[in-house]
Design an enzyme around this catalytic site. Structure first.
Site, short mmCIF file in Angstrom:
data_model
loop_
_atom_site.label_atom_id
_atom_site.label_comp_id
_atom_site.label_asym_id
_atom_site.label_seq_id
_atom_site.Cartn_x
_atom_site.Cartn_y
_atom_site.Cartn_z
N ASP A 186 -14.47 0.71 -16.13
CA ASP A 186 -13.94 1.86 -16.86
C ASP A 186 -12.89 2.49 -15.96
O ASP A 186 -13.20 3.18 -14.99
CB ASP A 186 -15.06 2.85 -17.16
CG ASP A 186 -14.56 4.08 -17.91
OD1 ASP A 186 -13.34 4.19 -18.13
OD2 ASP A 186 -15.40 4.94 -18.26
N ASN A 214 -2.56 -4.39 -17.68
CA ASN A 214 -2.37 -4.36 -19.13
C ASN A 214 -3.21 -3.29 -19.83
O ASN A 214 -2.82 -2.80 -20.89
CB ASN A 214 -2.72 -5.74 -19.71
CG ASN A 214 -2.86 -5.72 -21.22
OD1 ASN A 214 -1.88 -5.65 -21.95
ND2 ASN A 214 -4.10 -5.75 -21.69
N SER A 228 6.16 -0.42 -22.23
CA SER A 228 6.33 -0.27 -23.68
C SER A 228 7.76 0.14 -23.96
O SER A 228 8.41 0.77 -23.11
CB SER A 228 5.37 0.80 -24.21
OG SER A 228 5.64 1.10 -25.57
N TYR A 256 1.71 9.29 -23.77
CA TYR A 256 1.88 7.84 -23.72
C TYR A 256 3.28 7.49 -23.22
O TYR A 256 3.43 6.63 -22.34
CB TYR A 256 1.65 7.25 -25.11
CG TYR A 256 1.70 5.74 -25.16
CD1 TYR A 256 0.64 4.99 -24.68
CD2 TYR A 256 2.80 5.06 -25.68
CE1 TYR A 256 0.67 3.60 -24.72
CE2 TYR A 256 2.84 3.69 -25.72
CZ TYR A 256 1.77 2.96 -25.24
OH TYR A 256 1.80 1.59 -25.28
N LYS A 298 4.25 5.38 -19.78
CA LYS A 298 4.96 4.11 -19.80
C LYS A 298 6.31 4.21 -19.07
O LYS A 298 6.74 3.25 -18.42
CB LYS A 298 5.14 3.63 -21.24
CG LYS A 298 3.83 3.23 -21.92
CD LYS A 298 3.08 2.18 -21.12
CE LYS A 298 1.81 1.72 -21.81
NZ LYS A 298 1.10 0.66 -21.05
N THR A 319 -1.29 -7.28 -32.58
CA THR A 319 -2.61 -7.36 -31.95
C THR A 319 -3.69 -7.08 -33.00
O THR A 319 -3.40 -6.65 -34.11
CB THR A 319 -2.74 -6.32 -30.83
OG1 THR A 319 -2.58 -5.00 -31.40
CG2 THR A 319 -1.67 -6.53 -29.78
#
Length: 244
Positions: free
Chosen positions: A50, A77, A128, A141, A145, A176
């Protein structure tokens, strides 16, 4: 010619999606692949982890070395996305996103570097296109990135003389399992696929194995002069201007 025999790789979040595709691309060349994530991995050697826990990166790297005795390739990743504008984003959501998407990769690199230097190994960070632009309601996010892209360049600069290369891949929309489930949950999946496909000059969204193939090349001897780069893999989406 790349010598894959006896090489060892760690892919975080390698049980599904892009991570699983990268793991498969490496494994088919004979690389011994470890994955690290919550839960088990039915395909590869797994380490349950984790990465919201600060001590986890050191533990995971140590476990790879304990089991395999070496580490040649690190693929960061594992990731997290929580939506909300800056007004809607809690400090907890911000902190968790930065921890999983940026701090954990930094700590994994830090603990992996002595072994990667010994092996003259390589690092691939999964960034990303949202580290280059932004979709709505993704401040945490996007920040994480953008940070992983900058970290990629910094590691490449500091450790090029150690024969360690570090690159990043910035995927666009990739089919995905998570994205496919999202599309299927919509009222008209076919219409959504047509709409999102139209954003891409190639006329379609991407496949996980297309990211896997690039990651494998970046970790190979064929890419020995390639480091510090962010490779955009988005079917041309970021190059396409909207109509006036």
């Amino acid at each position: 010619m790349t010598r894959w025999k006896d090489k060892v790789a760690l892919v975080t979040g390698g049980r599904s999606g892009i991570g699983a595709a990268i793991a498969a691309c490496l494994a088919e060349k004979g690389v011994r692949v470890f994955t690290a994530q919550r839960g088990k991995d039915a395909v590869n050697e797994a380490i349950e982890a984790d990465f919201l826990r600060p001590q986890e990166p050191e533990h995971v790297i140590g476990e790879v070395i304990r089991r395999a005795g070496r580490l040649d390739m690190l693929v960061n990743n594992a990731g997290l996305m929580r939506e909300g504008t800056a007004l809607e984003t809690s400090v907890e959501d911000w902190t968790d996103t930065l921890q999983l998407n940026l701090t954990a990769p930094f700590m994994l690199i830090k603990h992996a570097l002595p072994h990667l230097i010994e092996a003259k190994g390589g690092i691939v960070n999964i960034g990303s296109i949202e580290g280059l632009g932004s979709n709505p309601r993704h401040p945490a996010y996007c920040a994480s990135k953008g940070g992983i892209h900058a970290l990629t360049r910094a590691i490449a600069v500091d450790h090029g003389a150690d024969d360690v290369r570090c690159n990043a891949i910035a995927p666009g929309w990739i089919d995905t399992e998570l994205n496919t489930a999202f599309v299927e949950s919509l009222g008209d999946p076919a219409a959504f696929r047509a709409e999102i496909g139209s954003l891409h000059p190639v006329g379609r969204t991407g496949k996980p194995e297309e990211i896997g193939a690039l990651a494998r090349w970046l970790l190979s001897d064929e890419a020995a002069f390639v480091t510090g780069q962010v490779w955009t893999v988005d079917g041309g989406r970021m190059s396409k201007l909207s109509l006036p």
